[in-house]
Design an enzyme around this catalytic site. Structure first.
Site, PDB file in Angstrom:
ATOM      1  N   LYS A 305      45.342 -30.167  -0.713  1.00 36.50           N
ATOM      2  CA  LYS A 305      44.862 -29.411   0.446  1.00 36.50           C
ATOM      3  C   LYS A 305      44.894 -30.204   1.742  1.00 36.50           C
ATOM      4  O   LYS A 305      44.978 -29.631   2.830  1.00 36.50           O
ATOM      5  CB  LYS A 305      43.447 -28.893   0.179  1.00 36.50           C
ATOM      6  CG  LYS A 305      43.389 -27.839  -0.908  1.00 36.50           C
ATOM      7  CD  LYS A 305      42.016 -27.218  -1.027  1.00 36.50           C
ATOM      8  CE  LYS A 305      42.008 -26.132  -2.090  1.00 36.50           C
ATOM      9  NZ  LYS A 305      40.729 -25.393  -2.145  1.00 36.50           N
ATOM     10  N   ASP A 341      39.358 -20.784   2.395  1.00 42.04           N
ATOM     11  CA  ASP A 341      38.295 -21.315   1.542  1.00 42.04           C
ATOM     12  C   ASP A 341      36.911 -21.149   2.174  1.00 42.04           C
ATOM     13  O   ASP A 341      35.939 -20.836   1.491  1.00 42.04           O
ATOM     14  CB  ASP A 341      38.525 -22.799   1.252  1.00 42.04           C
ATOM     15  CG  ASP A 341      39.472 -23.029   0.081  1.00 42.04           C
ATOM     16  OD1 ASP A 341      39.623 -22.108  -0.746  1.00 42.04           O
ATOM     17  OD2 ASP A 341      40.046 -24.121  -0.014  1.00 42.04           O
TER      18      ASP A 341
END
Length: 503
Positions: A305, A341
């Site tokens: 990420k 997220d």
């Protein structure tokens, strides 16, 4: 009587061997009846089947001569040696004789003969019966450097070339996808085994493979996908040159439930696309594969990420502020990164925040997922403390976001002092199912315990919190909410409301 009933139950339009370019069910039961039942259960998902003679019990082997007469789809006959991943321990001459005896009544469409078998007796018998020969190689160690020439050689010695190899990285996967460019007109079956090869089993048409093998739920070979999932979840047999390819990249990644979110969504809105799991050794190598496959977008999970940021030509404000990215989409001449997220995390606890129940939070972990979580909580004015095994990483995030930090070993100091405890590490995922990073933390029962791991649903961390009487928040809820936003980024459409997924 049971066999007659099964034959009727399996009745479909007859498919000729030449048309069998779709999904093949590998039959691995110990009896003929077991295999007929398995075929009946999967009749809507497959177009051809493979009878594994080596997996039948000894008393059932003679019955295999009549097996093709019980079904109305083509059958591949296989008697796999131990050295090739099978169970057959017979001497080679006896093994070949058994294949010939089993074929004698006809009806089989193909017989699998390994490349190193020099005698031509099986091939001659097969051709005299109107069967085709699959010449095969199985490599459980890696991908041969001369794979292109070996496929060509196999094809020259049989009607179909089959090569099942074991990729260990993205470079190996790219080699498998190049086979069709090098040998476009060669009849072939290409299989990447193990977790690295799952994407090749789903995208088999991209390799020019005439079929892909599916299981009846229990994988016979490493990385095998169920026939049901190949047909219904991935629609592997319907993919074409216009199909948009999306996926999730990570390491590990096979635990991901994202394919079970996005693929049903694609199908519901009639969007010609597929979403596939990709195991990767680095984000850089994966992007090379993404270019080769002309992918339109992908989800990013641990541990990429943060690493992915340096390869993006455009990022959203959230990505810039959070410092991590979980969603990448293709825009003209570049990749664009977004982050969903933060929204996925905050949505399940919005009510508790609005009611003032959550004013302080303890975050376990300092990775890419933790960044989005900390940012989301800071935006809601929640007091945050990060604890991490490596304190320097916690300190780095604490400085970046203006929050507190501490060593994980000091977690007991926060007992009874925080409203929300978030488990934001990979602990709980395979192979760490038995690990609870907060084992030294005693819940009082007043905390809200939130684990971002979604498989298994109840991690050791959540079980400990539940035992103390805490309110639980599950990673599945976060996954679903962030997935809906990803779906919009991928397709431009809202996620279909009528789809109700619960795992």
């Amino acid at each position: 009587m049971a066999v007659v009933w099964l034959k009727v139950f399996l009745s479909t339009n007859t498919i000729t061997p030449e048309e069998c370019v779709l999904i093949c069910l590998t039959l691995s039961g110990p009896t003929i009846l077991d295999n007929l039942k398995a075929l009946a259960e999967n009749k809507d998902y497959v177009d051809i089947c493979e009878l594994r003679l080596d997996l039948l019990s000894p008393e059932e082997v003679p019955k295999a001569v009549d097996f093709p007469s019980f079904v109305n789809i083509p059958v591949i006959l296989t008697l796999r040696r131990v050295s090739d991943g099978g169970k057959c321990t017979m001497q080679e001459k006896a093994r070949r004789n058994l294949l010939i005896e089993t074929m004698q009544k006809g009806g089989y469409a193909y017989v699998d003969v390994e490349d190193d078998v020099k005698k031509s007796d099986v091939e001659e018998a097969a051709h005299s019966l109107g069967m085709k020969v699959i010449r095969s190689i199985h490599d459980f160690q890696g991908v041969p450097a001369d794979i292109f020439s070996r496929v060509h050689s196999l094809a020259s010695r049989g009607d179909v070339a089959k090569i099942a190899v074991t990729p260990h990285n993205i470079a190996d996967i790219m080699t498998l996808f190049r086979i069709n460019d090098e040998l476009k007109n060669v009849p072939k079956i290409i299989i990447g085994m193990g977790e690295w090869g799952v994407c090749t089993r789903i995208l088999y048409k991209k390799m020019g493979s005439m079929l892909t093998f599916g299981s009846n739920g229990k994988a016979v070979a490493p990385g095998m996908v169920s026939a049901r999932d190949l047909k219904l979840l991935y629609r592997a047999d319907k993919l074409n040159d216009n199909t948009g390819i999306y996926g999730v990249v990570g390491n590990p990644v096979m635990h991901s439930l994202s394919p079970q979110i996005h693929n049903p969504g694609f199908q519901r809105i009639h969007y010609n696309a597929v979403y596939v799991p990709f195991l990767a050794d680095s984000i850089r190598s994966f992007l090379s594969l993404a270019e080769m496959l002309r992918m339109r977008g992908f989800s990013v999970t641990v541990p990429f990420k943060v690493d992915v940021l340096k390869y993006l030509g455009n990022i959203t404000r959230e990505v810039k502020l959070i410092g991590s990215c979980n969603t990448v989409v293709r825009v003209p001449n570049m990749w664009k990164g977004t982050n969903t997220d933060y929204y996925g995390f905050i949505h399940p606890i919005e009510k508790e925040i609005d009611e003032g129940r959550i004013k302080s939070a303890l975050i376990i972990g300092a990775g890419g997922a933790a960044k989005a979580i900390i940012w989301a909580l800071k935006m809601r004015n929640i007091k945050v403390t990060i604890v991490n095994r490596t304190k320097s990483k916690a300190d780095e995030l604490a400085t970046l976001y203006g929050v507190a930090s501490d060593k994980l070993e000091n977690i007991s100091l926060y007992e009874g002092k925080v409203d929300l405890v978030v488990q934001a590490t990979k602990m709980g995922l395979h192979p760490y199912e038995d690990v609870n990073p907060a084992e030294n933390f005693k819940f009082t029962g007043k905390e809200i315990a939130y684990d971002i791991v979604y498989k298994p649903k109840y991690t050791k961390f959540l079980l400990a919190a539940e035992k103390a009487g805490c309110t639980l928040k599950f990673g599945w809820d976060m996954l679903m909410e962030q997935g809906k936003l990803q779906f919009e980024s991928f397709t431009g459409y809202h996620y279909p409301k009528e789809i109700n997924l619960d795992f």
